[in-house]
Design an enzyme around this catalytic site. Structure first.
Site, short mmCIF file in Angstrom:
data_model
loop_
_atom_site.label_atom_id
_atom_site.label_comp_id
_atom_site.label_asym_id
_atom_site.label_seq_id
_atom_site.Cartn_x
_atom_site.Cartn_y
_atom_site.Cartn_z
N ASP A 331 15.05 13.07 1.18
CA ASP A 331 13.75 12.47 1.45
C ASP A 331 13.70 12.17 2.95
OD1 ASP A 331 11.74 10.19 -0.54
OD2 ASP A 331 11.29 11.24 1.31
N GLU A 531 3.73 4.11 -1.34
CA GLU A 531 5.14 3.75 -1.34
C GLU A 531 5.34 2.23 -1.37
OE1 GLU A 531 6.17 7.72 1.30
OE2 GLU A 531 7.71 6.22 1.00
C1 GLC Z 1 8.09 10.16 1.82
C2 GLC Z 1 8.24 10.11 0.31
C3 GLC Z 1 8.38 11.47 -0.33
C4 GLC Z 1 7.65 12.51 0.49
C5 GLC Z 1 8.32 12.61 1.85
C6 GLC Z 1 7.59 13.58 2.76
O1 GLC Z 1 8.79 9.09 2.39
O2 GLC Z 1 9.27 9.28 -0.21
O3 GLC Z 1 7.85 11.36 -1.66
O4 GLC Z 1 7.70 13.76 -0.16
O5 GLC Z 1 8.44 11.35 2.49
O6 GLC Z 1 6.32 13.11 3.07
#
Ligand code: GLC
Length: 638
Positions: A331, A531
């Site tokens: 991530d 988030e």
């Molecule tokens: C974010 C999220 C993830 C996402 C990634 C790219 O922090 O946790 O779900 O795909 O970054 O945007």
């Protein structure tokens, strides 16, 4: 062993390719002189002269093997690097052999148009194809409810609403539509579906989930993935899905997060291994069986170990037991959280099974740490080869080598009327009728006066929620769409008076007295969030909302409250104030779907995909034995 066989088979292919019989078969792709010279400088003298990896008729596995043996360590480590588009230029993609580029939430080109998106992706692709081996990048976005970064794209209901539909065919079709709009911008990697089985709706990512039930999440997550990927991943209108976030991202404990002021997001999961296997693993097994070739790991932790460094769960279980043959992507900077020493973080995460690192900013910092780690023997070249092979396999299956650039003929797919109709269908099917007394719903189109109230009734940004045009989403006219107010005005020919505060002092009846509406409709809504920013200590209606409901009630014969939110809100104290209550979740751009059920042009069929708490002390799920306001799967029909 399997891979060795492939190399032997490939060598055999080379030998037979020279015989007469070969003439009748596909002629191997021969290098022209300049390319041969490039290759002759290759450090891999054993590499066959024909670049078999360019032969589209060979199986992806053989092409990946053929390419892998030609690559230098720098080229391999470059493939393992995923960087956000603002932190790399096309020249940088070429210089560092970058394997992936992404747009984080809101990572838009300077002008947010379909053409500008396609041009931006193509520019990075040019950098990649200028490298010695011309390995295309894979470009990724979070198209979690439509191609939601792109202005004008159709924004579908967030997954919580799709969970309320319980309709795998509908979700499959939304996957197809989303892939279409992504492909139009030459983006073939979607960081979706999120498949958490959420246990605490205070989590700011609850709306990204299909629900609290493993079977529902498994069924819908798989349907969406199949819609994205289609029957043939190399089809121009399909994209690679990414089940996420492995594993137990929705099962963390309140207050356990170490990230900023987050409470649940990126926190600690305390489930037992049996619970993990029973509740959180099935959606991944089903996704892998359905052809997933990319899985994103979670920021969360289990047994004092960050998932990004959890070798048992990532390598032994996901890649071993579940036979996952695709690549594991980190991530956003998730690898950095593993250890305060970046070098150690890289070593521990890559050795745990991360194949591609979403850096996301400094490519060289990661690349240099990797090169050092391989030189020091802290990361084996075998591990690097395994990671790169997995990445290349996905790229070959996606057809990126054959079709690296955008196709302007697809541009009109973005925001198509067909996809808007599909989204409208989804909105109507996602609406959950929680209460309906005095025959309040459906509202008669013969009504003479309707009062409509609430900021969320006329705000496309609130209607879409987070992950829309920007990471957190925003209030206002952020993208073309139909608000609930617009939709009601289109559906109802009588007098519709809208006031965001529910004040109608100047609306008088024929006798000059304050008019009383046949029906009052109040929309209570959450502000957009994404988030951990959305981790909420309190889900009760605000005092402003309660006052607004009371105000409209005084001026209406019947009262309906529409809840527009990313999770169930605690509405218990206001429930008796209204004749009817409807949950519409986060509908997206096609507000017409709400009008369809309110005015009876579509039936109510939705069922809540989450237990609806009567009070905050009933959270997390199952923590108290008092009765919820509405049980999981509740929803009236009409
Ligand atoms: C974010 C999220 C993830 C996402 C990634 C790219 O922090 O946790 O779900 O795909 O970054 O945007």
């Amino acid at each position: 062993m399997k891979r060795l066989f492939t190399i032997l088979l490939l060598s055999l292919t080379i030998l037979t390719a020279c015989g007469p019989a070969a003439e009748a078969e596909e002629t191997p792709v021969l290098l022209d002189q300049p390319e041969l010279e490039k290759l002759e400088g290759s450090p891999k003298p054993t590499a066959p002269q024909e670049r078999f990896y360019l032969n589209r008729n060979l199986p992806a596995e053989e092409r990946a093997e053929d390419l892998l043996i030609r690559m230098t360590l720098e080229e391999k480590v470059g493939q393992m690097t995923l960087i956000e588009k603002g932190s790399i230029t096309p020249e940088g993609v070429e210089e560092y052999f970058i394997g992936g580029v992404l747009s984080g939430g809101g990572g838009t080109p300077s002008s947010n148009t379909t053409e500008a998106w396609a041009k931006m992706v193509d520019s990075y692709q040019e950098g990649a194809l200028a490298t010695r081996l011309a390995i295309p990048i894979i470009y990724g976005v979070d198209a979690v409810h439509g191609h939601n970064n792109v202005k004008g794209a159709v924004i579908f209901p967030h997954n919580i609403g799709l969970g309320a539909t319980g309709d795998p065919d509908l979700v499959y079709r939304i996957g197809v539509a989303t892939a279409e709009e992504m492909a139009a911008t030459n983006i073939h990697w979607n960081y979706a579906p999120a498949i958490p089985v959420v246990q605490d709706i205070r989590w700011g990512r609850t709306y990204e989930s299909y629900g609290e039930d493993t079977r529902l999440v498994t069924q819908l997550g798989t349907a969406y993935l199949e819609g994205l990927q289609g029957d043939d991943l190399s089809d121009p209108l399909t994209v690679l899905g990414t089940p996420k976030h492995y594993i137990g991202d929705g099962a963390t404990v309140w207050g356990s997060s170490m990230t900023g002021n987050y409470q649940l997001d990126q926190g600690v999961m305390t489930a037992t291994e049996d619970e993990i296997r029973e509740k959180y693993l099935p959606p991944y097994q089903a996704a892998i069986d359905a052809g997933a070739l990319s899985v994103m790991v979670s920021f969360s932790s289990w047994q004092d170990t960050k998932m990004h460094a959890h070798k048992y769960l990532v390598t032994d279980v996901l890649k071993g037991e579940l036979s996952f043959e695709g690549f594991v992507v980190s991530d956003w900077g998730g690898l950095d959280q593993v250890n305060g020493n970046y070098y150690r973080a890289v070593v521990e995460s890559i050795n745990a099974g991360i194949d591609m690192n979403m850096v996301p900013y400094s490519a060289t910092k990661f690349i240099n740490a990797m090169l050092d780690a391989v030189e020091n023997g802290d990361i084996s070249e075998e591990r690097v080869n395994d990671a790169v092979y997995r990445i290349l396999l996905a790229k070959f299956k996606l057809g990126l080598f054959e079709r690296p650039y955008s196709d302007p003929a697809l541009f009109d797919l973005v925001g198509s009327e067909k996809n808007r109709e599909l989204a409208r269908e989804a909105v109507a099917k996602s609406a959950v009728l929680l209460k309906n007394e005095n025959a309040a719903l459906p509202v008669s189109k013969d009504s003479s006066l309707i009062f409509l109230a609430g900021e969320g009734a006329d705000d496309i940004g609130m209607q879409c929620g987070g992950w829309t045009i920007s990471w957190q989403g925003a209030k206002g006219a952020i993208t073309p769409g139909t608000t609930i107010k617009d939709a009601f005005e289109n559906a109802f020919e009588g007098q519709l008076q809208y006031n965001r505060f529910g004040k109608y002092d100047n609306i008088l009846d024929e006798n000059g007295n304050p008019a009383v509406a046949d029906v009052g409709i109040v929309v209570v809504a959450e502000n957009p969030y994404a988030e951990g920013v959305g981790d909420a200590r309190d889900l009760k209606l605000s005092s402003n909302d309660l006052e607004m409901i009371e105000r409209v009630k005084e001026r209406s014969q019947k009262l309906i409250v529409i809840v527009m939110s990313g999770r169930p809100l605690v509405i218990t104290e206001a429930l008796d104030l209204a004749d009817a209550w409807v949950a519409v979740w986060l509908p997206g751009t096609e507000g017409e779907g709400v009008a369809d059920v309110v005015f009876g042009d579509a039936p109510f069929v939705g069922k809540t995909p989450f237990t609806w708490p009567a009070s905050m002390d009933q959270l997390p799920l199952g923590s108290y034995n008092t009765e919820p306001l509405f049980p999981y799967g509740y929803g009236l029909e009409n």
